[in-house]
Design an enzyme around this catalytic site. Sequence first.
Site, PDB file in Angstrom:
ATOM      1  N   LYS A  50       0.841  -1.203   0.000  1.00 23.64           N
ATOM      2  CA  LYS A  50       0.000   0.000   0.000  1.00 23.64           C
ATOM      3  C   LYS A  50       0.878   1.256   0.000  1.00 23.64           C
ATOM      4  CE  LYS A  50      -3.809  -2.574   2.046  1.00 23.64           C
ATOM      5  NZ  LYS A  50      -4.704  -2.886   3.156  1.00 23.64           N
ATOM      6  N   GLN A  94      -5.130  -1.421   9.475  1.00 22.98           N
ATOM      7  CA  GLN A  94      -4.946  -2.743   8.879  1.00 22.98           C
ATOM      8  C   GLN A  94      -5.518  -3.825   9.794  1.00 22.98           C
ATOM      9  OE1 GLN A  94      -3.809  -3.279   5.805  1.00 22.98           O
ATOM     10  NE2 GLN A  94      -3.774  -5.514   5.920  1.00 22.98           N
ATOM     11  N   ASP A 117     -11.713   2.617   4.173  1.00 23.74           N
ATOM     12  CA  ASP A 117     -12.159   1.238   3.977  1.00 23.74           C
ATOM     13  C   ASP A 117     -13.686   1.117   3.968  1.00 23.74           C
ATOM     14  OD1 ASP A 117     -10.053  -0.716   3.763  1.00 23.74           O
ATOM     15  OD2 ASP A 117      -9.470  -0.245   5.820  1.00 23.74           O
TER      16      ASP A 117
END
Length: 280
Positions: A50, A94, A117
């Site tokens: 990422k 994460q 997200d």
Amino acid sequence: MAAKIIDGKKMADALLDNAALKIAALSFKPCVAIVLVGDDPASLMYTKKKHDACARVGMESRNVKLPADATQREIIAQVQHLNEDPRVDAILVQLPLPAGVDEDAVLAAVAREKDVDGFHPENFGKLALGIGKIAPCTPKGVIYMLKESGVQLAGKHAVVIGRSRIVGKPLALLLLNEGCTVSVCHSKTKDMGAITRMADIICSAVGKPRLVTADMVKAGAVVIDIGTSKEAEKLVGDVDFAAVSKKASLITPVPGGVGPMTIAMLIENTLVCCENRRKK
Ligand code: GUN
């Protein structure tokens, strides 16, 4: 007939090139903060990818690392600090978080407008209603791949295997919003093959090698493999690729399928957060 392979790496590269052009035209660098708690090797690998993608497109990424024994209170305090930082456009925590940390509590602490997200309960609820601005990265990438490959979704029977927060549940909702008839299979499902054999589209997100075998697939079905496991140090998906690719019409490989699309969608979603925040 052999299935056509959907090249996720190629699609993701094109999206990243496009994002780089958009970012180059801005007078500032959008910024995503990536919070990693602990040192799980898979999470370290994913977050590195990422950060690398951000660097490639000219986006700023903050590497926020907390030790594996960080308390829930400390993690939430870090998230709140990022919420208040005006230079941070988007926040990604994460997953999975270390055992004992309440993921729901941490994800609910992320500012709704920085929730890259789409895991905040309000954003997830909006996704379910079909009015969300942000869709979770992997499911969004799957829908993009299907559409880009010319698959008409409305009216198709899509079977999602897996019901996780990250992939299965949001993917089922996105497919439903596209007009698919959706079945969701999971560890408690009886006779999964009977259900998958009715599918026009199978999306498997479990992390179990060879879960989807050729006898579970209707001839001509589209098969999207979202699973990732390690076997003899090699990354493998959920689908028995050699056998299923002889029966399906379209199939994604692992690696080089959905994985690169997740990263490309993180960049897209960061730009969405950035636009929504800065035009306020
Ligand atoms: N862990 C595995 N995939 C993801 C993802 O898409 N987002 C977050 N936050 N964690 C993950």
